[in-house]
Design an enzyme around this catalytic site. Structure first.
Site, short mmCIF file in Angstrom:
data_model
loop_
_atom_site.label_atom_id
_atom_site.label_comp_id
_atom_site.label_asym_id
_atom_site.label_seq_id
_atom_site.Cartn_x
_atom_site.Cartn_y
_atom_site.Cartn_z
N ASN A 137 0.85 -1.35 0.26
CA ASN A 137 -0.17 -0.10 0.00
C ASN A 137 1.16 1.20 0.50
OD1 ASN A 137 -2.15 1.63 0.16
ND2 ASN A 137 -2.80 0.99 1.82
N HIS A 196 -14.85 -4.30 10.91
CA HIS A 196 -14.39 -3.24 10.86
C HIS A 196 -15.98 -2.20 11.92
CE1 HIS A 196 -10.38 -3.15 9.98
NE2 HIS A 196 -10.38 -4.10 9.94
N ARG A 228 -14.34 -5.78 15.14
CA ARG A 228 -14.13 -4.92 15.51
C ARG A 228 -13.70 -3.07 15.80
NH1 ARG A 228 -7.87 -1.92 12.71
NH2 ARG A 228 -9.40 -0.32 12.02
N TYR A 247 -7.23 7.14 12.68
CA TYR A 247 -6.92 6.05 11.95
C TYR A 247 -7.57 5.24 12.26
CZ TYR A 247 -6.05 1.56 11.57
OH TYR A 247 -6.25 -0.07 11.07
N ASP A 253 -7.55 -1.52 17.32
CA ASP A 253 -6.01 -0.77 16.74
C ASP A 253 -5.95 -0.37 17.42
OD1 ASP A 253 -3.97 -1.52 15.52
OD2 ASP A 253 -4.76 -2.21 13.53
N HIS A 303 -2.47 0.86 16.07
CA HIS A 303 -1.75 1.44 15.46
C HIS A 303 -1.02 2.06 15.58
CE1 HIS A 303 -1.85 2.37 10.85
NE2 HIS A 303 -2.54 1.10 11.22
N GLU A 321 -4.56 -4.42 19.19
CA GLU A 321 -3.40 -4.38 18.50
C GLU A 321 -2.36 -3.88 18.37
OE1 GLU A 321 -5.80 -5.13 14.26
OE2 GLU A 321 -3.96 -4.53 13.16
N GLU A 362 1.03 -6.73 11.54
CA GLU A 362 0.89 -6.92 9.95
C GLU A 362 2.22 -6.11 9.18
OE1 GLU A 362 -2.95 -4.58 10.63
OE2 GLU A 362 -1.03 -2.49 10.20
N ARG A 412 -0.27 -11.61 13.46
CA ARG A 412 -0.87 -10.79 12.53
C ARG A 412 -0.37 -11.09 10.64
NH1 ARG A 412 -5.47 -8.51 12.07
NH2 ARG A 412 -5.14 -6.30 11.20
N HIS A 456 -3.80 -10.16 9.08
CA HIS A 456 -4.31 -9.42 8.42
C HIS A 456 -5.51 -9.32 6.96
CE1 HIS A 456 -2.30 -5.25 6.67
NE2 HIS A 456 -3.24 -5.11 7.29
N ASP A 511 -6.06 -3.07 1.31
CA ASP A 511 -4.83 -3.44 0.54
C ASP A 511 -4.62 -5.29 0.58
OD1 ASP A 511 -4.59 -2.31 3.66
OD2 ASP A 511 -2.39 -2.86 2.94
N GLU A 513 -8.89 -11.25 10.05
CA GLU A 513 -9.34 -9.73 9.50
C GLU A 513 -9.88 -10.21 8.05
OE1 GLU A 513 -6.72 -6.36 9.31
OE2 GLU A 513 -8.10 -5.07 9.60
N TRP A 550 1.99 7.07 12.14
CA TRP A 550 0.45 7.10 11.71
C TRP A 550 -0.49 5.65 12.17
CZ3 TRP A 550 -2.02 3.32 7.94
CH2 TRP A 550 -3.43 4.27 7.31
C1 GCO Z 1 -5.73 -3.45 9.75
C2 GCO Z 1 -4.50 -2.40 9.70
C3 GCO Z 1 -4.76 -1.27 8.31
C4 GCO Z 1 -3.43 -1.01 7.83
C5 GCO Z 1 -3.43 -1.32 6.01
C6 GCO Z 1 -1.78 -0.11 6.13
O1 GCO Z 1 -5.49 -3.58 11.21
O2 GCO Z 1 -6.69 -3.99 9.11
O3 GCO Z 1 -3.90 -1.73 10.39
O4 GCO Z 1 -5.81 -0.60 8.06
O5 GCO Z 1 -3.37 0.60 8.65
O6 GCO Z 1 -3.59 -2.40 5.89
O7 GCO Z 1 -2.10 -0.20 4.71
MG MG Z 2 -3.97 -2.73 11.95
#
Ligand code: GCO
Ligand code: MG
Length: 405
Positions: free
Chosen positions: A39, A124, A149, A161, A213, A215, A239, A265, A286, A315, A319, A342, A405
């Site tokens: 991505n 989600h 989630r 996010y 998550d 992040h 997560e 991930e 993940r 994951h 993407d 997921e 991020w």
């Molecule tokens: C998730 C991930 C995604 C990522 C994304 C980045 O838990 O699914 O955190 O949301 O941010 O796949 O390309």
């Molecule tokens: Mg994630």
């Protein structure tokens, strides 16, 4: 006389978002697909494949998956990293697809057969505020999901996010000329988000798995304190509490909380997580086929994880193309230590370009009965969706400091 790879083609398409796919064809006319999507950096992988990998594949025996994997991994000298590993992953997935098609069976059969009835997934639920998230949770539970989630907007912050602008489809890579910039306050987040978990458990009870998550945004101390604070809401996992590259940070978290921890991930190889696993610092791993070296390497990671009671949680954001999703589902079906998968919806255009045998029913994904991965790529349709540059957002603290991020 063994078969030979006679064509290796990289297909870049943007049916709602960018995807990079490797298509291999053998002299016997069997084709295999592999996902190579990274991505926000898609063309780096497409070039790595086109310029350096595809020429090496022509003439090779498609049956020798392990040797090809090592040839590309050990043979590159420059090991690991997302670009290299996504390229190797694509080759590996395509070769497993070919092997299973040649055997005339869905891939999970070659991986040892069914170890469960279906692959339980989480959806989600997100919203700008708590009432919006609650409505989404209700919708997921009505559709039969057994795990959800939750992510919520934080008062005082703009876009955060995990909260979609589009209610039907979530894709964070939106900046075309430069990344979108978001602002972040860990204090505001830590103060607000427990109220979301309280509201969800209060309204819907404890009869489904709840996930969240972070992040990669907390320090080990903040994550330890947060995990402890939210134990009463019984999360299935928290997560990515801290930036994933520091494996020893997780020791601090684990010393303070029994909230289960998921990470991985962004990992590319077993070397990114062997310490986390062998020291039992996490509960779920993940990794996913496209970003961690394909079916072969993810299988190796989860089998290693099983020795330490760590379960899978692959994951599966948008993407991961349907090719990667299919590979993940075949692994999920066959491994001993499956945890949860997921699952985010792709756009209709994506599903038209990548027709797939896997399907959702009763809170689970099912691989379907087609031989191989069960995905076909409509190349003519793919060509009608040209690549569009997209960046993932960048994130700054309220005072302008660059953050995770
Ligand atoms: C998730 C991930 C995604 C990522 C994304 C980045 O838990 O699914 O955190 O949301 O941010 O796949 O390309
Ligand atoms: Mg994630």
């Amino acid at each position: 006389m063994s078969d030979r790879i006679v064509d290796a083609k990289v297909i870049v398409t943007c049916p709602g978002r960018n995807f990079v796919t490797l298509k291999l064809t053998t002299a016997d006319g069997v084709t295999g697909l592999g996902d190579a999507t990274l991505n926000g950096r898609e063309l780096a992988v497409a070039t790595y494949l086109q310029e350096y990998v595809c020429p090496l594949l022509l003439g090779r025996d498609p049956a020798q998956i392990n040797d090809t994997w090592q040839y590309l991994y050990r043979g590159a000298y420059w090991r690991r990293g997302p670009v290299t590993m996504a390229s190797i992953a694509a080759v590996d997935m395509a070769l497993w697809d070919i092997k299973a098609k040649t055997a005339g069976m869905p891939l999970y059969q070659l991986l040892g057969g069914r170890a469960r009835d279906g692959v339980t997934v989480y959806g989600h639920a997100n919203g700008r505020d708590i009432p919006e998230v609650l409505d989404e949770v209700a919708a997921f539970l009505e559709r039969g999901y057994k795990a959800v989630r939750v992510q919520v907007g934080i008062p005082g912050l703009g876009a955060v996010y995990g909260v979609s602008k589009d209610r039907t489809f979530y894709e964070p890579a939106t900046g075309t000329d430069r990344p979108e910039e978001t602002r972040w306050s860990t204090e505001a987040y830590l103060h607000f988000v427990p109220q979301l978990f309280a509201a969800v458990r209060d309204r819907f009870g404890f009869d489904f798995h709840l996930l969240h998550d972070a992040h990669h945004r907390l320090t080990p101390t903040e994550a330890a304190k947060f995990g402890k604070r939210i134990e009463e809401y019984d999360l299935f996992w928290l997560e990515d509490p801290t930036p994933a590259e520091a494996q020893d940070a997780f020791r601090i978290i684990k010393q303070h909380t029994t909230t289960p921890i998921a990470v991985g991930e962004v990992f590319n190889t077993i070397w990114d997580c062997h310490q986390l696993i062998s020291e039992r610092l996490i509960d779920f791993i993940r990794v996913t086929p496209v970003h961690a070296g394909g079916v072969s390497h993810v299988k190796r990671i989860v089998e290693f994880a099983d020795l330490y009671g760590v379960r899978s949680g692959f994951h599966g954001a948008t993407d991961m193309s349907p090719v990667c999703m299919a590979a993940a589902i075949h692994l999920d079906m066959s491994i001993a230590n499956f945890g949860l998968q997921e699952y985010m919806h792709h756009t209709e255009e994506t599903n038209a370009v990548f027709r797939h045998a896997y399907y959702f029913a009763d809170g689970c994904l099912h691989p379907g009965d087609e031989p191989g991965l069960g995905v076909t790529l409509d190349e003519e349709l793919a060509a009608t969706f040209p690549y569009r540059r997209a960046y993932l957002p960048v994130n700054r603290l309220l005072d302008g400091t660059m953050f995770h991020w």
